[in-house]
Design a protein around this motif. Structure first.
Motif, PDB file in Angstrom:
ATOM      1  N   PRO A   1       0.854  -1.192   0.000  1.00 57.17           N
ATOM      2  CA  PRO A   1       0.000   0.000   0.000  1.00 57.17           C
ATOM      3  C   PRO A   1       0.895   1.250   0.000  1.00 57.17           C
ATOM      4  CG  PRO A   1      -0.607  -1.534   1.758  1.00 57.17           C
ATOM      5  CD  PRO A   1       0.666  -2.038   1.171  1.00 57.17           C
ATOM      6  N   PRO A   2       0.507   2.369  -0.648  1.00 61.27           N
ATOM      7  CA  PRO A   2      -0.807   2.597  -1.268  1.00 61.27           C
ATOM      8  C   PRO A   2      -0.937   2.127  -2.711  1.00 61.27           C
ATOM      9  CG  PRO A   2       0.473   4.610  -1.338  1.00 61.27           C
ATOM     10  CD  PRO A   2       1.345   3.566  -0.680  1.00 61.27           C
ATOM     11  N   GLU A   3      -0.018   1.299  -3.194  1.00 63.77           N
ATOM     12  CA  GLU A   3      -0.219   0.730  -4.529  1.00 63.77           C
ATOM     13  C   GLU A   3      -1.548  -0.010  -4.558  1.00 63.77           C
ATOM     14  OE1 GLU A   3       2.964  -1.477  -6.595  1.00 63.77           O
ATOM     15  OE2 GLU A   3       4.236  -0.784  -4.949  1.00 63.77           O
ATOM     16  N   THR A   4      -2.127  -0.137  -5.737  1.00 59.33           N
ATOM     17  CA  THR A   4      -3.420  -0.804  -5.821  1.00 59.33           C
ATOM     18  C   THR A   4      -3.252  -2.298  -6.052  1.00 59.33           C
ATOM     19  OG1 THR A   4      -3.604  -0.402  -8.185  1.00 59.33           O
ATOM     20  CG2 THR A   4      -4.598   1.242  -6.706  1.00 59.33           C
ATOM     21  N   ALA A   5      -4.299  -3.035  -5.750  1.00 60.21           N
ATOM     22  CA  ALA A   5      -4.358  -4.475  -6.008  1.00 60.21           C
ATOM     23  C   ALA A   5      -5.732  -4.776  -6.593  1.00 60.21           C
ATOM     24  CB  ALA A   5      -4.136  -5.253  -4.712  1.00 60.21           C
ATOM     25  N   GLN A   6      -5.869  -5.978  -7.149  1.00 57.69           N
ATOM     26  CA  GLN A   6      -7.143  -6.410  -7.729  1.00 57.69           C
ATOM     27  C   GLN A   6      -7.892  -7.235  -6.687  1.00 57.69           C
ATOM     28  OE1 GLN A   6      -7.566  -5.598 -11.060  1.00 57.69           O
ATOM     29  NE2 GLN A   6      -5.511  -4.723 -11.128  1.00 57.69           N
ATOM     30  N   TRP A   7      -9.180  -6.931  -6.538  1.00 54.84           N
ATOM     31  CA  TRP A   7      -9.976  -7.586  -5.501  1.00 54.84           C
ATOM     32  C   TRP A   7     -11.298  -8.084  -6.057  1.00 54.84           C
ATOM     33  CZ3 TRP A   7      -7.681  -7.779  -0.710  1.00 54.84           C
ATOM     34  CH2 TRP A   7      -6.626  -6.885  -0.464  1.00 54.84           C
ATOM     35  N   TRP A   8     -11.836  -9.112  -5.411  1.00 58.12           N
ATOM     36  CA  TRP A   8     -13.240  -9.488  -5.579  1.00 58.12           C
ATOM     37  C   TRP A   8     -13.975  -8.982  -4.346  1.00 58.12           C
ATOM     38  CZ3 TRP A   8     -13.876 -10.599 -10.337  1.00 58.12           C
ATOM     39  CH2 TRP A   8     -12.951 -11.371 -11.045  1.00 58.12           C
ATOM     40  N   LEU A   9     -14.966  -8.124  -4.585  1.00 55.77           N
ATOM     41  CA  LEU A   9     -15.757  -7.557  -3.486  1.00 55.77           C
ATOM     42  C   LEU A   9     -17.061  -8.349  -3.361  1.00 55.77           C
ATOM     43  CD1 LEU A   9     -16.635  -5.445  -1.386  1.00 55.77           C
ATOM     44  CD2 LEU A   9     -17.357  -3.974  -3.283  1.00 55.77           C
ATOM     45  N   ILE A  10     -17.314  -8.837  -2.168  1.00 57.55           N
ATOM     46  CA  ILE A  10     -18.521  -9.616  -1.906  1.00 57.55           C
ATOM     47  C   ILE A  10     -19.358  -8.849  -0.885  1.00 57.55           C
ATOM     48  CG2 ILE A  10     -19.415 -11.787  -0.945  1.00 57.55           C
ATOM     49  CD1 ILE A  10     -15.925 -11.792  -2.319  1.00 57.55           C
ATOM     50  N   THR A  11     -20.619  -8.634  -1.185  1.00 62.50           N
ATOM     51  CA  THR A  11     -21.531  -7.941  -0.260  1.00 62.50           C
ATOM     52  C   THR A  11     -22.859  -8.690  -0.250  1.00 62.50           C
ATOM     53  OG1 THR A  11     -22.337  -6.516  -2.040  1.00 62.50           O
ATOM     54  CG2 THR A  11     -20.533  -5.653  -0.716  1.00 62.50           C
TER      55      THR A  11
ATOM     56  N   GLY B   1     -17.613  -6.064  11.648  1.00 63.23           N
ATOM     57  CA  GLY B   1     -19.003  -5.622  11.596  1.00 63.23           C
ATOM     58  C   GLY B   1     -19.416  -5.012  10.279  1.00 63.23           C
ATOM     59  N   GLY B   2     -18.548  -5.082   9.270  1.00 59.06           N
ATOM     60  CA  GLY B   2     -18.842  -4.438   7.992  1.00 59.06           C
ATOM     61  C   GLY B   2     -19.668  -5.312   7.064  1.00 59.06           C
ATOM     62  N   THR B   3     -20.037  -4.754   5.922  1.00 60.25           N
ATOM     63  CA  THR B   3     -20.847  -5.478   4.941  1.00 60.25           C
ATOM     64  C   THR B   3     -20.068  -5.740   3.659  1.00 60.25           C
ATOM     65  OG1 THR B   3     -21.684  -3.381   4.076  1.00 60.25           O
ATOM     66  CG2 THR B   3     -23.000  -4.464   5.786  1.00 60.25           C
ATOM     67  N   GLU B   4     -18.769  -5.412   3.686  1.00 56.81           N
ATOM     68  CA  GLU B   4     -17.935  -5.633   2.497  1.00 56.81           C
ATOM     69  C   GLU B   4     -16.850  -6.645   2.823  1.00 56.81           C
ATOM     70  OE1 GLU B   4     -16.450  -1.839   1.302  1.00 56.81           O
ATOM     71  OE2 GLU B   4     -18.389  -1.212   0.470  1.00 56.81           O
ATOM     72  N   PHE B   5     -16.702  -7.621   1.922  1.00 53.12           N
ATOM     73  CA  PHE B   5     -15.744  -8.702   2.118  1.00 53.12           C
ATOM     74  C   PHE B   5     -14.860  -8.735   0.884  1.00 53.12           C
ATOM     75  CE2 PHE B   5     -19.573  -9.289   4.392  1.00 53.12           C
ATOM     76  CZ  PHE B   5     -19.160  -9.657   5.669  1.00 53.12           C
ATOM     77  N   TRP B   6     -13.550  -8.639   1.088  1.00 54.90           N
ATOM     78  CA  TRP B   6     -12.618  -8.456  -0.011  1.00 54.90           C
ATOM     79  C   TRP B   6     -11.705  -9.679  -0.138  1.00 54.90           C
ATOM     80  CZ3 TRP B   6     -12.919  -3.875  -2.812  1.00 54.90           C
ATOM     81  CH2 TRP B   6     -13.693  -2.852  -2.236  1.00 54.90           C
ATOM     82  N   LEU B   7     -11.722 -10.316  -1.303  1.00 56.40           N
ATOM     83  CA  LEU B   7     -10.813 -11.428  -1.583  1.00 56.40           C
ATOM     84  C   LEU B   7      -9.774 -10.935  -2.585  1.00 56.40           C
ATOM     85  CD1 LEU B   7     -13.128 -14.528  -2.223  1.00 56.40           C
ATOM     86  CD2 LEU B   7     -11.476 -14.287  -0.355  1.00 56.40           C
ATOM     87  N   ALA B   8      -8.499 -11.168  -2.307  1.00 59.32           N
ATOM     88  CA  ALA B   8      -7.453 -10.763  -3.251  1.00 59.32           C
ATOM     89  C   ALA B   8      -7.494 -11.686  -4.468  1.00 59.32           C
ATOM     90  CB  ALA B   8      -6.086 -10.837  -2.577  1.00 59.32           C
ATOM     91  N   CYS B   9      -7.587 -11.103  -5.665  1.00 64.08           N
ATOM     92  CA  CYS B   9      -7.673 -11.908  -6.893  1.00 64.08           C
ATOM     93  C   CYS B   9      -6.486 -12.857  -7.032  1.00 64.08           C
ATOM     94  CB  CYS B   9      -7.726 -11.003  -8.125  1.00 64.08           C
ATOM     95  SG  CYS B   9      -9.211  -9.988  -8.238  1.00 64.08           S
ATOM     96  N   SER B  10      -5.316 -12.426  -6.524  1.00 67.79           N
ATOM     97  CA  SER B  10      -4.112 -13.240  -6.690  1.00 67.79           C
ATOM     98  C   SER B  10      -3.977 -14.299  -5.599  1.00 67.79           C
ATOM     99  CB  SER B  10      -2.872 -12.338  -6.675  1.00 67.79           C
ATOM    100  OG  SER B  10      -2.794 -11.647  -5.437  1.00 67.79           O
ATOM    101  N   ARG B  11      -4.908 -14.313  -4.642  1.00 63.96           N
ATOM    102  CA  ARG B  11      -4.779 -15.286  -3.541  1.00 63.96           C
ATOM    103  C   ARG B  11      -5.861 -16.357  -3.566  1.00 63.96           C
ATOM    104  NH1 ARG B  11      -2.061 -12.933   1.932  1.00 63.96           N
ATOM    105  NH2 ARG B  11      -0.122 -12.313   0.908  1.00 63.96           N
ATOM    106  N   VAL B  12      -6.618 -16.425  -4.645  1.00 61.13           N
ATOM    107  CA  VAL B  12      -7.571 -17.521  -4.809  1.00 61.13           C
ATOM    108  C   VAL B  12      -7.245 -18.218  -6.124  1.00 61.13           C
ATOM    109  CG1 VAL B  12      -9.434 -16.542  -3.426  1.00 61.13           C
ATOM    110  CG2 VAL B  12      -9.253 -15.958  -5.861  1.00 61.13           C
ATOM    111  N   ALA B  13      -7.732 -19.455  -6.267  1.00 59.07           N
ATOM    112  CA  ALA B  13      -7.553 -20.192  -7.521  1.00 59.07           C
ATOM    113  C   ALA B  13      -8.887 -20.177  -8.268  1.00 59.07           C
ATOM    114  CB  ALA B  13      -7.109 -21.618  -7.222  1.00 59.07           C
ATOM    115  N   TYR B  14      -8.802 -20.477  -9.561  1.00 58.45           N
ATOM    116  CA  TYR B  14      -9.961 -20.372 -10.443  1.00 58.45           C
ATOM    117  C   TYR B  14     -10.260 -21.730 -11.062  1.00 58.45           C
ATOM    118  CZ  TYR B  14      -9.120 -15.547  -9.568  1.00 58.45           C
ATOM    119  OH  TYR B  14      -8.965 -14.351  -8.907  1.00 58.45           O
ATOM    120  N   ARG B  15     -11.496 -22.206 -10.898  1.00 56.38           N
ATOM    121  CA  ARG B  15     -11.861 -23.506 -11.455  1.00 56.38           C
ATOM    122  C   ARG B  15     -11.842 -23.408 -12.967  1.00 56.38           C
ATOM    123  NH1 ARG B  15     -15.086 -27.467  -8.951  1.00 56.38           N
ATOM    124  NH2 ARG B  15     -16.314 -26.022  -7.686  1.00 56.38           N
TER     125      ARG B  15
END
Ligand SMILES: [Zn+2]
Length: 182
Positions: free
Chosen positions: A113-123, A167-181
């Motif tokens: 940080p503060p460089e950006t990263a790619q995320w999947w946002l789940i709400t 307690g938030g309503t936003e859940f962030w997964l790092a795109c580079s830290r999950v695998a893709y089926r």
């Protein structure tokens, strides 16, 4: 250079034949299911990177969503974390999720940080996930005074894969830290 993240030795093949009387009922079926498990890929396996993983934007809302099911990146686990189409692709500031030097070898490094990263946002709630684990609230390493929970694989505890505010309503997964089926 990014090192190859899938470098775990493969398990030895188990020889089981149909009609082998010493194999207890059910074991053969379980092994067959396991061997038929779908292959998964990491962001680095896709030529176009994250752009290959995004469904074309919905023109009405302008949101882009994950094209593939998201899985635990540990090759021997592969637990289903999120179904295709549930996460919204967002580029935003990176987050330091673990103290420097403590990162699991199974996980990609995130930009500083503060460089950006790619995320999947789940709400808006963890009910959107198929399987996910949470740590207890921890002090955010990048935003002082804020507490976050870290997201982990519910099956093997690999993490952090992402984060959420306490307690938030936003859940962030790092795109580079999950695998893709695939
Ligand atoms: Zn896992």
């Amino acid at each position: 250079m990014r090192k190859a993240l899938i470098s775990q030795p493969t398990e030895p093949d188990v020889e089981v034949r149909d009609g082998h009387h010493d194999v207890p009922a059910g074991i053969f079926e379980a092994l067959k299911r396991r061997r038929a498990a779908p292959a998964s890929k990491l962001v680095s396996d896709f030529e176009g990177g994250v752009s290959d993983l995004i469904q074309s934007a919905d023109e009405a809302s302008g949101t882009s969503r994950n094209k593939h099911d998201l899985l635990c990146p540990r090759a021997k686990c592969g637990s289903l974390i999120l179904r295709a189409g549930v996460g919204k692709w967002v580029e935003r500031a990176s987050v330091q999720m673990e103290p420097l030097g403590t990162q699991s070898p199974d996980l990609a490094a995130l930009p500083t940080p503060p460089e950006t990263a790619q995320w999947w946002l789940i709400t808006p709630s963890p009910m959107e996930f198929e399987n996910v684990g949470f740590t207890r609230p921890v002090q955010s390493l990048t935003e002082l005074g804020r507490k976050i929970k870290l997201l982990t694989c519910a099956e093997c505890d690999l993490g952090p894969l992402g984060w959420s505010q306490e307690g938030g309503t936003e859940f962030w997964l790092a795109c580079s830290r999950v695998a893709y089926r695939s």
